[in-house]
Design a protein around this motif. Structure first.
Motif, PDB file in Angstrom:
ATOM      1  N   ALA A 116      -5.154 -29.848 -29.775  1.00 24.83           N
ATOM      2  CA  ALA A 116      -5.282 -30.871 -28.732  1.00 24.83           C
ATOM      3  C   ALA A 116      -5.468 -32.254 -29.326  1.00 24.83           C
ATOM      4  N   VAL A 117      -5.971 -32.308 -30.576  1.00 25.85           N
ATOM      5  CA  VAL A 117      -6.162 -33.602 -31.235  1.00 25.85           C
ATOM      6  C   VAL A 117      -4.867 -34.010 -31.930  1.00 25.85           C
ATOM      7  N   GLU A 118      -4.784 -35.284 -32.273  1.00 25.73           N
ATOM      8  CA  GLU A 118      -3.606 -35.810 -32.959  1.00 25.73           C
ATOM      9  C   GLU A 118      -4.044 -36.607 -34.179  1.00 25.73           C
ATOM     10  N   PRO A 119      -3.610 -36.267 -35.389  1.00 23.91           N
ATOM     11  CA  PRO A 119      -2.724 -35.135 -35.683  1.00 23.91           C
ATOM     12  C   PRO A 119      -3.436 -33.793 -35.508  1.00 23.91           C
ATOM     13  N   GLU A 120      -2.649 -32.751 -35.313  1.00 21.90           N
ATOM     14  CA  GLU A 120      -3.226 -31.428 -35.155  1.00 21.90           C
ATOM     15  C   GLU A 120      -3.921 -31.002 -36.447  1.00 21.90           C
ATOM     16  N   LEU A 121      -4.980 -30.201 -36.280  1.00 24.09           N
ATOM     17  CA  LEU A 121      -5.854 -29.881 -37.407  1.00 24.09           C
ATOM     18  C   LEU A 121      -5.323 -28.769 -38.309  1.00 24.09           C
ATOM     19  N   THR A 122      -5.401 -29.008 -39.604  1.00 25.57           N
ATOM     20  CA  THR A 122      -5.339 -27.918 -40.564  1.00 25.57           C
ATOM     21  C   THR A 122      -6.668 -27.192 -40.470  1.00 25.57           C
ATOM     22  N   THR A 123      -6.626 -25.885 -40.272  1.00 26.29           N
ATOM     23  CA  THR A 123      -7.859 -25.156 -39.997  1.00 26.29           C
ATOM     24  C   THR A 123      -7.719 -23.701 -40.418  1.00 26.29           C
ATOM     25  N   VAL A 124      -8.800 -22.957 -40.307  1.00 25.55           N
ATOM     26  CA  VAL A 124      -8.801 -21.529 -40.615  1.00 25.55           C
ATOM     27  C   VAL A 124      -8.801 -20.754 -39.309  1.00 25.55           C
ATOM     28  N   ARG A 125      -7.780 -19.937 -39.137  1.00 22.80           N
ATOM     29  CA  ARG A 125      -7.671 -19.145 -37.902  1.00 22.80           C
ATOM     30  C   ARG A 125      -8.471 -17.861 -38.042  1.00 22.80           C
ATOM     31  N   LEU A 126      -9.370 -17.651 -37.099  1.00 21.65           N
ATOM     32  CA  LEU A 126     -10.169 -16.435 -37.057  1.00 21.65           C
ATOM     33  C   LEU A 126      -9.580 -15.506 -35.991  1.00 21.65           C
ATOM     34  N   PRO A 127      -9.342 -14.234 -36.320  1.00 19.28           N
ATOM     35  CA  PRO A 127      -8.720 -13.310 -35.365  1.00 19.28           C
ATOM     36  C   PRO A 127      -9.723 -12.834 -34.315  1.00 19.28           C
ATOM     37  N   ALA A 128      -9.940 -13.650 -33.308  1.00 17.58           N
ATOM     38  CA  ALA A 128     -11.014 -13.398 -32.341  1.00 17.58           C
ATOM     39  C   ALA A 128     -10.848 -12.061 -31.617  1.00 17.58           C
ATOM     40  N   GLU A 129      -9.626 -11.760 -31.176  1.00 16.89           N
ATOM     41  CA  GLU A 129      -9.432 -10.510 -30.431  1.00 16.89           C
ATOM     42  C   GLU A 129      -9.674  -9.295 -31.316  1.00 16.89           C
ATOM     43  N   ARG A 130      -9.146  -9.336 -32.537  1.00 16.45           N
ATOM     44  CA  ARG A 130      -9.376  -8.219 -33.458  1.00 16.45           C
ATOM     45  C   ARG A 130     -10.844  -8.093 -33.811  1.00 16.45           C
ATOM     46  N   PHE A 131     -11.540  -9.215 -33.879  1.00 12.73           N
ATOM     47  CA  PHE A 131     -12.975  -9.220 -34.167  1.00 12.73           C
ATOM     48  C   PHE A 131     -13.728  -8.482 -33.061  1.00 12.73           C
ATOM     49  N   GLY A 132     -13.399  -8.802 -31.813  1.00 11.75           N
ATOM     50  CA  GLY A 132     -14.024  -8.116 -30.688  1.00 11.75           C
ATOM     51  C   GLY A 132     -13.695  -6.634 -30.656  1.00 11.75           C
ATOM     52  N   GLU A 133     -12.434  -6.310 -30.946  1.00  9.88           N
ATOM     53  CA  GLU A 133     -12.027  -4.905 -30.973  1.00  9.88           C
ATOM     54  C   GLU A 133     -12.791  -4.130 -32.039  1.00  9.88           C
ATOM     55  N   ARG A 134     -12.909  -4.742 -33.226  1.00  8.54           N
ATOM     56  CA  ARG A 134     -13.621  -4.072 -34.312  1.00  8.54           C
ATOM     57  C   ARG A 134     -15.098  -3.884 -33.962  1.00  8.54           C
ATOM     58  N   GLY A 135     -15.686  -4.878 -33.300  1.00  9.84           N
ATOM     59  CA  GLY A 135     -17.078  -4.741 -32.882  1.00  9.84           C
ATOM     60  C   GLY A 135     -17.268  -3.580 -31.928  1.00  9.84           C
ATOM     61  N   MET A 136     -16.373  -3.453 -30.947  1.00  8.82           N
ATOM     62  CA  MET A 136     -16.482  -2.349 -29.990  1.00  8.82           C
ATOM     63  C   MET A 136     -16.219  -1.009 -30.670  1.00  8.82           C
ATOM     64  N   ALA A 137     -15.220  -0.982 -31.577  1.00  7.56           N
ATOM     65  CA  ALA A 137     -14.935   0.264 -32.291  1.00  7.56           C
ATOM     66  C   ALA A 137     -16.134   0.692 -33.131  1.00  7.56           C
ATOM     67  N   SER A 138     -16.798  -0.279 -33.745  1.00  9.92           N
ATOM     68  CA  SER A 138     -17.983   0.035 -34.544  1.00  9.92           C
ATOM     69  C   SER A 138     -19.109   0.580 -33.680  1.00  9.92           C
ATOM     70  N   LEU A 139     -19.287  -0.016 -32.497  1.00 12.45           N
ATOM     71  CA  LEU A 139     -20.325   0.456 -31.590  1.00 12.45           C
ATOM     72  C   LEU A 139     -20.041   1.890 -31.138  1.00 12.45           C
ATOM     73  N   LEU A 140     -18.784   2.161 -30.808  1.00  9.71           N
ATOM     74  CA  LEU A 140     -18.422   3.517 -30.388  1.00  9.71           C
ATOM     75  C   LEU A 140     -18.644   4.510 -31.522  1.00  9.71           C
ATOM     76  N   ALA A 141     -18.346   4.088 -32.748  1.00  6.32           N
ATOM     77  CA  ALA A 141     -18.579   4.960 -33.893  1.00  6.32           C
ATOM     78  C   ALA A 141     -20.064   5.268 -34.055  1.00  6.32           C
ATOM     79  N   VAL A 142     -20.893   4.236 -33.901  1.00  8.11           N
ATOM     80  CA  VAL A 142     -22.345   4.433 -34.009  1.00  8.11           C
ATOM     81  C   VAL A 142     -22.824   5.404 -32.934  1.00  8.11           C
ATOM     82  N   LEU A 143     -22.326   5.233 -31.718  1.00 10.51           N
ATOM     83  CA  LEU A 143     -22.727   6.113 -30.614  1.00 10.51           C
ATOM     84  C   LEU A 143     -22.294   7.559 -30.847  1.00 10.51           C
TER      85      LEU A 143
END
Length: 205
Positions: free
Chosen positions: A154-181
């Protein structure tokens, strides 16, 4: 949630998976993390390859493990390169980041050519500070963020940044919780991150 709050409510039987937390001091049965250190190393290597040797680290004014990891990775990546880095801290708001960056860039001495920010919000404030001081991004000052929030494009120029895989992060968290259970051992590897190069970085002036 704060660690002391978790300690108060956990009890002996509450299954708990921690995200983005220090594995050594985690209150959880499992901890799921992104490779934050690698993300910061990629940022640093990118800027060094562009010829930058004078860095300003705009660090988040939040005392958490994830921001400590970023600072350690930045310092480690610059060690032995001949580069110098100065650190200033700002609360996680655009306006606070702007004010802190303005002060830092206007300070006596050599002006940094690269500004490494702990977060895209801080980077947006840093870009505003540069404009107010009459500096061009990236011609006079390269700026990097972290997270790849919607704000990064949204800013100009657009930012060089580090992309974090948010959806995969959430999926892994839920998978870990199910494994613990289920009484299984969750996966312990960290999730990879990606450097996204955009218009806010360029060769050092």
């Amino acid at each position: 949630m704060a660690a002391d709050a978790l300690a108060a409510i956990r009890g002996d039987e509450l299954p708990l998976v921690m995200l983005d937390s220090d594995p050594a001091g985690s209150l959880g049965t499992a901890t799921v993390n992104l490779d934050i250190a690698d993300g910061m190393r990629r940022v640093t290597e990118h800027l060094l390859s562009l010829g930058h040797r004078d860095f300003l680290h705009l660090a988040a004014g939040v005392d958490t493990w994830t921001f400590d990891v970023r600072a350690d990775a930045l310092a480690g990546s610059l060690r032995g390169t001949g580069a110098v880095v100065r650190t200033v801290r700002a609360p996680l708001t655009v306006e606070d980041a702007r004010a802190v960056t303005e002060t830092a860039l206007a300070a006596p001495g050599p002006r940094p050519t690269a500004l490494v920010c702990d977060d895209d919000i801080l980077a947006a404030g840093a870009c505003k500070a540069a404009r107010r001081l009459g500096l061009r991004v990236p011609e006079d000052l390269s700026v990097t963020g972290f997270d790849d929030l919607t704000l990064a494009t949204a800013v100009e120029p657009e930012l060089t940044t580090v992309r974090l895989p948010a959806e995969r992060f959430g999926e892994r968290g839920m998978a870990s919780l199910l494994a613990v259970l289920d009484g299984r051992t969750p996966r312990l590897d960290t999730l990879p991150v990606e450097l996204v190069v955009r218009g806010s970085t360029a060769p050092a002036p």
